[in-house]
Write a protein that holds these residues in place. Structure first.
Motif, mmCIF file in Angstrom:
data_model
loop_
_atom_site.group_PDB
_atom_site.id
_atom_site.type_symbol
_atom_site.label_atom_id
_atom_site.label_comp_id
_atom_site.label_asym_id
_atom_site.label_seq_id
_atom_site.Cartn_x
_atom_site.Cartn_y
_atom_site.Cartn_z
ATOM 1 N N PRO A 81 -26.837 5.623 4.069
ATOM 2 C CA PRO A 81 -25.715 5.624 4.942
ATOM 3 C C PRO A 81 -24.406 4.345 5.052
ATOM 4 O O PRO A 81 -23.623 4.308 5.200
ATOM 5 N N SER A 82 -25.214 3.009 4.787
ATOM 6 C CA SER A 82 -24.122 1.447 5.523
ATOM 7 C C SER A 82 -23.422 1.879 4.453
ATOM 8 O O SER A 82 -22.427 1.347 4.542
ATOM 9 N N TRP A 83 -23.375 2.192 2.994
ATOM 10 C CA TRP A 83 -22.301 2.334 2.170
ATOM 11 C C TRP A 83 -21.145 2.607 2.634
ATOM 12 O O TRP A 83 -20.336 2.282 1.637
ATOM 13 N N TYR A 84 -21.702 4.223 3.135
ATOM 14 C CA TYR A 84 -20.450 4.300 3.093
ATOM 15 C C TYR A 84 -19.111 3.703 4.711
ATOM 16 O O TYR A 84 -18.394 4.354 4.550
ATOM 17 N N THR A 85 -20.405 3.280 5.141
ATOM 18 C CA THR A 85 -19.978 3.180 6.720
ATOM 19 C C THR A 85 -19.688 1.317 7.101
ATOM 20 O O THR A 85 -18.139 1.530 7.927
ATOM 21 N N GLU A 86 -20.075 0.272 5.991
ATOM 22 C CA GLU A 86 -20.001 -1.024 6.635
ATOM 23 C C GLU A 86 -18.103 -1.225 5.509
ATOM 24 O O GLU A 86 -18.989 -0.983 4.111
ATOM 25 N N ALA A 87 -17.982 -2.158 5.711
ATOM 26 C CA ALA A 87 -16.708 -2.984 4.517
ATOM 27 C C ALA A 87 -16.534 -4.412 5.310
ATOM 28 O O ALA A 87 -16.717 -4.429 6.566
ATOM 29 N N SER A 88 -15.713 -4.934 4.950
ATOM 30 C CA SER A 88 -15.192 -5.841 5.168
ATOM 31 C C SER A 88 -13.738 -5.859 6.047
ATOM 32 O O SER A 88 -12.824 -5.353 5.683
ATOM 33 N N THR A 89 -13.605 -7.079 7.019
ATOM 34 C CA THR A 89 -12.481 -6.662 7.916
ATOM 35 C C THR A 89 -11.259 -8.525 6.524
ATOM 36 O O THR A 89 -12.053 -8.502 5.602
ATOM 37 N N VAL A 90 -10.151 -6.785 6.543
ATOM 38 C CA VAL A 90 -9.481 -7.993 5.120
ATOM 39 C C VAL A 90 -7.695 -9.421 6.554
ATOM 40 O O VAL A 90 -8.064 -8.878 7.583
ATOM 41 N N LEU A 91 -7.662 -9.672 6.131
ATOM 42 C CA LEU A 91 -6.661 -11.157 7.064
ATOM 43 C C LEU A 91 -5.619 -10.173 6.430
ATOM 44 O O LEU A 91 -5.436 -10.026 5.468
ATOM 45 N N ASP A 92 -4.186 -10.922 7.633
ATOM 46 C CA ASP A 92 -3.123 -10.494 7.215
ATOM 47 C C ASP A 92 -3.052 -12.113 6.100
ATOM 48 O O ASP A 92 -3.476 -12.636 6.978
ATOM 49 N N LEU A 93 -1.564 -11.945 6.712
ATOM 50 C CA LEU A 93 -0.738 -13.629 6.027
ATOM 51 C C LEU A 93 -1.135 -14.655 6.517
ATOM 52 O O LEU A 93 -0.451 -15.644 6.195
#
Lengths: 370, 370, 370, 370
Positions: free
Chosen positions: A308-320
């Protein structure tokens, strides 16, 4: 950012031509403990240090001749600072600027580059919310391909692709096609929902993929090995170092892409894929492979459950400006939910919905607990 | 059968010398659909047919020179008819007879053998309830080791070992040591419980293992490949044939034995292991490796979860008259329970009991559901 | 054919734009015994038959989706009928016509194609004397990439490249650059002689190479496997079939290209390379690797000798009317002569000209016999 | 030494029982430059240093648990000081003493051992002139089998076998059988000449082999890797270090033993084989494989030529006082001469004596020069 979209919810196709992108080139990751991240990427994964200082480490794979494929930058919060692509010539940067400006996106151009080793660059926050970079000028370094005295059993030889999480996959695909990408494979259902799509510039299965979910977030960045045993060697080494809990999923064979894979989580939880042996996709009429979301071999050809973690977890991205980009939830059906649990199902053989033996039901435990 | 045991619950050591056993040689499996089993063992796994008739198929691996390593016999109920071992000379059969008769076990000797290709044989139901066979005389067949025109990507080259489920592992080990086996590895806890033990005659990690659980039952029979990619090829082929649900667990690297492994279930549910690359154990002072039952890398060096079915399911064994042998429950602590769930725990790093990340907790779901 | 060349001996650059070539796509070989060739390519090498009739067999590799990568056509004399390339769109065929017509080359266009499975095509005899074909329209067939039930231990998965023998390598390179190819690696000496050059369209080390020697002749056509063990498996199978005399050179690691290789000779003596694991070359500033002709690791990274036949033998090529094209001798220094024998030398370590031990001197025997 | 032999030239079978030998255990090599040898065995081949001092280095393979598999000792002249075997128990040393004393051989017993890490030992000069050692007592060290953090791409995991050069192979075989060895394979001709024989104690193809030639000399000592790619990695690394001239022959597949092989020469010219994947030979009726000396696939299954140095060069052995043992020429037919050159021949297919194509004739150049 005001995101431009037309009445259908789609991002309009700019009149400006897109830049001619060669390939995904590097990712800039913000990590919270540079020493610990160095241990992971250099001591465990054996990426090669091109340069490093107190704030950042520049890493490359064994067959790379440009300055780096990964930048680790020290920061307060784990995140992705940029998905960076190389373009065919310096002139393509003007095209990139025009293309994104027409879409109303934040755009910054820096003649001296944003990071060490890279010259004139354009950074944008694209209409999907992701921080993208384009560059041509880059410092050349030694291609270590022939340096077998430096290879380890699990050596990473190329950056292969990125993977992005975004709520609306068809919208993202349409935009990426405007940017010059071509779809090679996707996951759909018979109700018309698209769950994920793989897109390429270089003639492999992908330079990036769009995975349906709350986004914009970074799902993973993938490095290639030469052979399958190299991937197994990484697992073995993690075991020997008592770091096997960095293994999130795999190793296994993907249905999509036909590649052999392994997913790791770095000390900040950033997901790294190790990947080998997909296929040539460079012909314009390369057949698109569409997988049924209920096909239990689509994400693992051997039918092993996706955690399940593979579906639900991901990294935040930053704006410029380096601020975390807020995410939007997915409103279409969710892949995990339609395949797992009380309301979902998967099959090994189409038309044989009860074909899952007990030992395959790890994926189904969310709704159908023991 | 009246099982002999002394006051301590141990089986007494016979005065008679045990037979000099060379190696595990073949297993006789009762299967309920011979055609379907043939599809699995011959068309999918590419074992070589030495002989076959309406009732039985005799199969061998590529490097074998004796008649067979596996007999599939048609029957009403899936079961194991015998675990068969080859001894060093014809004279060893007398020793086998005497050894088991002194223990009060049922013993049958047949000069013409019990199955095609094998001559003078002794079959016994041993004190643990298992049907064992010993033979020396055997028909030689072509060793196909050099027949690379016949190899497939996943060719099985040797029978490697058996694995038996028995309630009392120390009792079983003591008996097997009397029979001349040596322990190479085991799984224990610090309270003195033994959960499993691996024992050998030939100088590999095992010819058979004793796994704690309701028994006597057959846990699995294992064949070796040359290299790890051969095992991956079997998975890939199962995927291509839409038979991936035959994969129960793996592929992975064992902690115990250090071998690379895969567990399959045949059409009757009999468990088959595919195995490669353990180590030489032939010195008398070969160091025994003891694993802590809470070490999460003991059964999978990469920390991937063991599916519950692997712990709980096993094949019925038959007595010498072909009747299913009733099983006795295990009374010692159960490996699955002490490592999974509310009352169990596992660690990646000793002393770091909370080291399991979410994505590793598949093994723990029984007691700690999402 | 009147070959156009300017005062410098170079072929003038046409004003017409070259066609946009995607990749080498197939070779048409004339073979003298179709049954025997079928045995070799289908039964031994396991190429897949897309179609066949009394006069021709159309073969493809496991990952191909176009109709074929090799045509075997029955004929009186073993030869090469065409080196065929796929272009990016139907419109590119007009460009091909114009490009070669401007050079005064024989050009034939056939809307219905020259061979089964291929549509509108242009065939030319190029200024170097080679029969080249260009096409876009092609019948799609099943890409067998996922059909692991069909893979064999030595499966060929892609057509990788051609290799051509031509007397004047710099002249050939200049012409190929005009046609849109880029050099990735070459072999030179410090006197300015170029012995061979590798050139690509798709981003691998090559789609074709130019090898210095009497030409035009075809040196070899190369197919890729997934991994190195697949190449070893082909050798093992040839041994099992008592066809090991089809192995001409290798297996080994190339210096040039860094790929793992094997050279076979088919029943007519056509040379086939099996090849795996070169590197990505798709960036415009991809560094060109120049090897010293005296470097003993240039053609075999392990320093194993190149057999003389590999330097001297090659296949006849046909003109557009099916007649053998007469060859022109090379006038520049010859690679075999400058590296082997009385007047040649090779080194393992630069500046260490006597570094060849006795067991490496196979390559030197021509001039320095025992 | 007065070598005992009976009228037939055979060494008489002692009345004393031979020691029960487990396996070949280590070789003691005298090397002329300890630093250079360390570079080769430790930095290039990555054998593990158990101990070292100014005069000697003790090395072991990754899966070994006894103190060492190789001793490098500094000396004036490159040579072999001992072929050392481990026996089943301390008591076997008395048997070894009696066995060789009865044969009139020089015998020295040292309770404290001859080298570091080894206890009570017997050293003899055997009737064939070779220095042999037997021991049981040995210091245990960490078995590094699970230490995947220490593995390199070409890691050596076990000592596999020795190979000895002796003039009269049948005489040597008969003696070795008296010592308890069993023949697994040999090379003969139809005139009754035996050219080489392979013999085992542990159930692999050999613990030592007897190769016909001027002797006593040491032909090679062999270490095993896990898989074939590990052997290729050693070649690749030698290339990267510009040490490819250490490769004497291979890599290739043996006919005899069916193993994958590579022969290296160390800085003193001692020959080291890297070897993987032979087969189980532990049954008493294991079929002996006899190869025809004219079969071109006997020594290389792919028919690649054996370099002359491999036949002619070998290491001096020392007597118990450290003096070089003089050699006796072979009087039987010589393998190189009967297979190569004016009076010899080899075939790929029996009955097809002209089946060698030009590119396979490297082996034949001695008598049939270009």
């Amino acid at each position: 950012m005001t995101q431009i979209q037309n009445a259908s919810g789609m991002i309009p196709t700019p009149a400006a031509a897109p830049p001619d992108i060669l390939r995904c080139a590097y990712m800039e990751l913000v990590v919270t403990d540079l020493v610990r991240s160095r241990d992971f990427y250099v001591d465990v994964l054996n990426l090669v240090v091109t340069a490093e200082d107190e704030d950042a480490i520049y890493l490359r794979s064994m067959e790379e001749f440009i300055h780096h494929n990964l930048v680790l930058r020290r920061g307060e919060q784990a995140a992705v600072a940029t998905f960076s692509y190389r373009v065919r010539s310096p002139e393509e940067l003007d095209k990139a600027e025009n293309f994104y400006r027409e879409l109303g996106c934040p755009v910054i151009r820096k003649k001296e580059g944003f990071v060490k080793g890279i010259g004139d660059s354009v950074r944008v926050q694209d209409p999907l919310g992701f921080p993208y970079e384009f560059f041509y000028e880059v410092e050349h370094v030694e291609r270590l391909a022939w340096r077998y005295d430096l290879y380890t059993p699990g050596s990473l030889v190329r950056l292969d692709h990125f993977n992005q999480v975004t709520p609306d996959v068809p919208k993202a695909v349409k935009f990426m096609e405007d940017l010059g990408f071509r779809v090679t494979e996707d996951i759909r259902d018979d109700k018309g929902t698209t769950y994920a799509a793989w897109m390429r510039r270089k003639p492999t299965v992908h330079d990036t993929a769009m995975t349906g979910g709350a986004g914009p977030r970074m799902h993973h960045v993938a490095f290639a090995t030469h052979e399958k045993h190299n991937i197994l060697a990484i697992c073995d080494k993690l075991g020997a170092l008592r770091l096997s809990d960095h293994i999130e999923r795999g190793p296994g064979r993907h249905g999509v892409s036909n590649a052999f894979y392994l997913y790791l989580r770095d000390p900040d939880g950033h997901r790294i894929e190790i990947y080998t042996q997909d296929y040539y996709t460079g012909d314009p009429d390369n057949p698109v492979v569409t997988w049924d979301v209920h096909d239990n071999q689509r994400r693992d050809w051997w039918g092993n459950p996706v955690v399940p973690s593979w579906y639900t977890e991901a990294s935040t991205v930053l704006d410029l400006e380096g601020r975390p980009v807020p995410t939007t939830e997915r409103t279409d059906a969710d892949e995990m939910e339609v395949t797992i649990g009380a309301d979902g199902f998967s099959y090994t053989r189409r038309g044989d919905d009860d074909s899952m033996p007990e030992w395959k039901q790890g994926e189904y435990k969310l709704g159908n607990q023991l």
